[in-house]
Design an enzyme around this catalytic site. Structure first.
Site, PDB file in Angstrom:
ATOM      1  CB  CYS A  89      -0.902  -0.022   1.233  1.00  0.00           C
ATOM      2  SG  CYS A  89      -1.701   1.549   1.589  1.00  0.00           S
ATOM      3  CD  GLU A  90       0.009   5.243  -4.080  1.00  0.00           C
ATOM      4  OE1 GLU A  90      -0.702   6.250  -4.213  1.00  0.00           O
ATOM      5  OE2 GLU A  90       0.651   4.729  -5.014  1.00  0.00           O
ATOM      6  CG  HIS A  91      -2.395   5.599   0.918  1.00  0.00           C
ATOM      7  ND1 HIS A  91      -3.606   5.017   0.586  1.00  0.00           N
ATOM      8  CD2 HIS A  91      -2.144   6.511  -0.060  1.00  0.00           C
ATOM      9  CE1 HIS A  91      -4.064   5.552  -0.527  1.00  0.00           C
ATOM     10  NE2 HIS A  91      -3.200   6.462  -0.935  1.00  0.00           N
ATOM     11  CG  HIS A  92      -0.544   3.433   6.071  1.00  0.00           C
ATOM     12  ND1 HIS A  92      -1.779   3.397   5.432  1.00  0.00           N
ATOM     13  CD2 HIS A  92      -0.662   4.376   7.043  1.00  0.00           C
ATOM     14  CE1 HIS A  92      -2.595   4.267   6.002  1.00  0.00           C
ATOM     15  NE2 HIS A  92      -1.950   4.873   6.974  1.00  0.00           N
ATOM     16  CD  GLN A 130      -8.060  -4.587  -3.817  1.00  0.00           C
ATOM     17  OE1 GLN A 130      -7.729  -4.576  -2.632  1.00  0.00           O
ATOM     18  NE2 GLN A 130      -9.116  -5.260  -4.240  1.00  0.00           N
ATOM     19  CG  HIS A 158      -5.866  -3.382   1.725  1.00  0.00           C
ATOM     20  ND1 HIS A 158      -5.214  -2.520   0.867  1.00  0.00           N
ATOM     21  CD2 HIS A 158      -6.736  -4.083   0.951  1.00  0.00           C
ATOM     22  CE1 HIS A 158      -5.671  -2.682  -0.364  1.00  0.00           C
ATOM     23  NE2 HIS A 158      -6.600  -3.633  -0.337  1.00  0.00           N
ATOM     24  CB  CYS A 160      -2.813   0.076   5.815  1.00  0.00           C
ATOM     25  SG  CYS A 160      -3.901  -0.094   4.389  1.00  0.00           S
TER      26      CYS A 160
END
Length: 200
Positions: A89-92, A130, A158, A160
């Protein structure tokens, strides 16, 4: 080892393992650990090698893999179900993982099933969301094979969301991308969705 971005891969600088190792050593210190203690001494290097493996899709062109195709008159659905994948996941920068179901209607060319699985893997091994992952797989198959229709469904968990934040383990996100006749023809779309859920 330094890898440069592949043609068609996201614009990214080469993977710099020494720099990543230094950053991770500093991270351990910044969170209150002692990166010089025995148990952590080699951790930054191991983590750098792990990130290089998990993010190798930044440096590989999935469309080159799919381009290894063959002329074939088969004009019915080709489906590969339950392709396992792991992504970040590119956010976390926490993993999400699950299964991808990929199908297409050939227009004179087919591709080896291993190439479909490899394309999923390449797109997954990038910082991702995703929704984008699903779209990238579908659009690359449509573009490279000239398929009359493409369907991609991804189901994933996920970390996250399950290991932090709202902490809801067991929750799965489902995304789909339909192209060509899979989008325009309800019967073709329904057949694809039925086949990917069929019991073995």
């Amino acid at each position: 080892m330094t890898l440069s971005p592949a043609r068609g891969a996201p614009a990214a600088r080469a993977f710099d393992a020494p720099a990543v190792t230094d950053i991770l050593r500093n991270l351990l210190q910044a969170v209150g650990e002692d990166p010089a203690r025995e148990g952590l001494l080699d951790t930054p290097g191991r983590m750098a090698r792990m990130y290089q493996e998990l993010l190798e899709g930044l440096f590989i062109d999935a469309e080159e893999v799919l381009a290894v195709s063959f002329e074939e008159s088969h004009d019915e659905m080709v489906i590969l179900r339950e392709i396992p994948f792991y992504s970040m996941c590119e956010h976390h920068l926490l993993p999400f993982h699950g299964q991808a179901h990929v199908g297409y209607l050939p227009a004179g060319r087919i591709v080896g099933l291993s190439k479909l699985a490899r394309a999923v893997e390449i797109f997954a091994k990038r910082p991702q969301v995703q929704e984008r992952l699903t779209t990238q797989i579908a659009e690359s198959i449509e573009r490279v094979l000239g398929a009359r229709g493409v369907g991609v469904v991804i189901e994933a968990e996920h970390l996250c969301m399950t290991a932090r934040g709202i902490r809801k383990p067991g929750s799965h996100m489902v995304t789909s991308a339909m192209r060509g006749v899979f989008r325009s023809d309800p019967e073709s779309r329904a057949e694809f969705l039925q086949l990917i859920r069929a019991q073995s």
